[in-house]
Design a protein around this motif. Structure first.
Motif, PDB file in Angstrom:
ATOM      1  N   GLU A   1       0.835  -1.207   0.000  1.00 24.67           N
ATOM      2  CA  GLU A   1       0.000   0.000   0.000  1.00 24.67           C
ATOM      3  C   GLU A   1       0.867   1.254   0.000  1.00 24.67           C
ATOM      4  O   GLU A   1       0.595   2.219  -0.721  1.00 24.67           O
ATOM      5  N   VAL A   2       1.940   1.227   0.805  1.00 26.15           N
ATOM      6  CA  VAL A   2       2.859   2.374   0.838  1.00 26.15           C
ATOM      7  C   VAL A   2       3.504   2.578  -0.524  1.00 26.15           C
ATOM      8  O   VAL A   2       3.530   3.700  -1.060  1.00 26.15           O
ATOM      9  N   LEU A   3       4.009   1.495  -1.108  1.00 23.20           N
ATOM     10  CA  LEU A   3       4.710   1.621  -2.388  1.00 23.20           C
ATOM     11  C   LEU A   3       3.759   2.023  -3.508  1.00 23.20           C
ATOM     12  O   LEU A   3       4.165   2.726  -4.447  1.00 23.20           O
ATOM     13  N   GLY A   4       2.499   1.589  -3.421  1.00 24.37           N
ATOM     14  CA  GLY A   4       1.518   2.003  -4.425  1.00 24.37           C
ATOM     15  C   GLY A   4       1.295   3.502  -4.411  1.00 24.37           C
ATOM     16  O   GLY A   4       1.222   4.150  -5.478  1.00 24.37           O
ATOM     17  N   VAL A   5       1.204   4.077  -3.224  1.00 21.21           N
ATOM     18  CA  VAL A   5       1.018   5.526  -3.113  1.00 21.21           C
ATOM     19  C   VAL A   5       2.265   6.269  -3.587  1.00 21.21           C
ATOM     20  O   VAL A   5       2.178   7.293  -4.289  1.00 21.21           O
ATOM     21  N   ILE A   6       3.439   5.750  -3.224  1.00 15.98           N
ATOM     22  CA  ILE A   6       4.693   6.374  -3.660  1.00 15.98           C
ATOM     23  C   ILE A   6       4.784   6.375  -5.188  1.00 15.98           C
ATOM     24  O   ILE A   6       5.187   7.356  -5.817  1.00 15.98           O
ATOM     25  N   ALA A   7       4.402   5.252  -5.796  1.00 16.47           N
ATOM     26  CA  ALA A   7       4.445   5.151  -7.261  1.00 16.47           C
ATOM     27  C   ALA A   7       3.510   6.150  -7.918  1.00 16.47           C
ATOM     28  O   ALA A   7       3.879   6.827  -8.900  1.00 16.47           O
TER      29      ALA A   7
END
Length: 463
Positions: free
Chosen positions: A335-341
């Motif tokens: 979820e964190v990496l999805g938002v960062i992307a």
């Protein structure tokens, strides 16, 4: 009576004037209640010492009173009148409890809390003679003929010493009730639990309807429920016909500590949520200040450096924003990496280029420190790919993959299909930041492989 109530309350209690006035209103109904119930009726108010004082009394006119004289102003000792004490302490009603009144007469008490604005300020008590109780006779032999002159199933149950030690080791109160509705067995945990709930005498031999905690119908089928008694949280289970000679069994568990822990977790969750929310707000304020400064700088290199710094701070803020929504200190890595992307695409997507970013693999939960560090590393890798990998191309893709090994070790890889770069050349500032974060913060190793078909970067960390 009103003047006497005010005098006694002011002298012996800490009740406020509003609370005393409420007690006065209640006292007006005492004569009617005494005649209706054919019992002595009292109002007891709590004293700072822990005992209570009788501030109002009414005797029945059509029945015998258990008192020779009026006892206004006398104290009800905790050991002599356990029903009053229990109701004051727990704030719940107590039914048919045996006691010795102020004149040393055995009585049966029914106590109901008097509440004002959520606070127990007194107890309304009914008392009747405890007929048939002889001096020296155990309390548990008082009711229903369960005593010295009646054959009691409790004697049969007590003889089962081959299994009694087992139930006394179980961390749950066990009560067995016979077909007549009397308690014929209780283990040590049940005895201790009921004592904490204010039943000073042993419940063995008593009618279950006098000591049942859930006000259940005696014919009720099997059930499980939770209830609150004062500061105690209890879980109760009923099992009908568990064995020969037993009508039903009741299992009582004190789950107060579990409920307290649940409440503490809720409070902690709120505190953690507020903490991350404030950190996020502070970081976004810093980002806004940096970007205001950027607008005043004409030097292109300084402009780019400040923009990169603001982007890194925004990445940390984004992680704290997710943690604030969850209200916990752990968050889904994907979820964190999805938002960062998503943020990276919006902020850094080259003009007239179609670049997609995907996140896949085995997800894992990470704490706030890990989440922030991993987010920074991945943000740098995505930023480098978007800035350098797709020069001369109109489209491309970046694939982020997460992994987990035995719930102990996690991995993240970032791969693009760009033009690649020479790994042996001195690194860009972004790659230097990545190397430092992976080695110093994540205690992991960084691997970079690149050729004309793209770049693959991976690192690991301990969960």
């Amino acid at each position: 009576m009103k003047e006497e109530i005010e005098r006694l309350c002011q002298k012996h209690t800490d009740l406020s004037r509003k609370e005393i006035n409420y007690i006065k209103q209640i006292s007006l109904s005492l004569p009617f209640l005494a005649d209706t119930e054919e019992a002595d009726v009292f109002i007891n108010c709590p004293c700072p010492s822990g005992d209570s004082v009788v501030v109002a009394q009414a005797k029945p006119r059509n029945a015998s009173s258990a008192y020779r004289k009026y006892i206004l102003g006398m104290f009800a000792r905790r050991l002599n009148e356990p029903a009053v004490d229990r109701t004051l302490r727990l704030g719940c009603a107590t039914r048919r409890m045996k006691a010795l009144n102020q004149e040393n007469v055995p009585v049966i008490q029914v106590a109901t809390p008097i509440r004002y604005e959520g606070k127990t300020i007194g107890v309304l008590t009914y008392e009747r003679f405890a007929d048939g109780w002889e001096d020296g006779q155990p309390f548990h032999e008082l009711f229903g003929g369960v005593g010295r002159n009646t054959e009691c199933d409790a004697e049969k149950c007590a003889a089962r010493t081959d299994w009694e030690w087992v139930v006394n080791c179980i961390e749950e109160g066990i009560i067995l009730i016979d077909c007549k509705g009397f308690v014929i067995f209780r283990n040590a945990i049940a005895r201790q639990l009921y004592k904490r709930l204010g039943y000073m005498e042993d419940i063995l031999g008593q009618e279950y309807r006098n000591i049942c905690l859930d006000k259940m119908d005696m014919e009720r089928e099997a059930f499980t429920e939770e209830l609150q008694m004062g500061r105690y949280s209890l879980r109760i289970r009923k099992i009908p016909d568990p064995m020969e000679g037993v009508s039903f069994a009741v299992f009582v568990s004190d789950v107060t500590h579990i409920k307290n822990q649940e409440r503490e977790l809720v409070l902690k969750s709120v505190a953690v949520q507020e903490m991350h929310h404030r950190v996020k707000n502070n970081l976004q304020t810093i980002v806004s200040l940096i970007r205001l400064q950027v607008r005043r700088i004409e030097n292109l290199q300084a402009h780019e450096l400040l923009e990169e710094t603001a982007d890194r701070i925004q990445t940390i803020a984004t992680t704290h924003q997710l943690l604030a929504k969850k209200g916990i200190d752990w968050v889904s890595l994907q979820e964190v990496l999805g938002v960062i992307a998503d943020n990276a695409i919006r902020a850094n997507k080259p003009e007239q280029k179609e670049v997609s970013i995907s996140v896949a693999g085995k997800d894992c939960m990470v704490n706030s420190n890990l989440a922030t560090t991993i987010a920074l590393v991945v943000n740098e890798l995505i930023h480098n790919s978007l800035e350098h990998a797709f020069v001369g191309k109109t489209k491309g893709s970046i694939r982020i993959r997460t992994g987990k090994e035995m719930d102990l070790y996690g991995t993240v890889s970032v791969e693009d299909d760009g033009r690649g770069f020479d790994v042996s050349r001195p690194g860009h500032l972004g790659l230097n930041i990545v190397e430092v974060l992976v080695k110093e913060k994540l205690r992991g190793s960084l691997t970079i492989a690149s050729n004309k078909n793209g770049t693959h970067t991976s690192f690991g960390f301990q969960i």
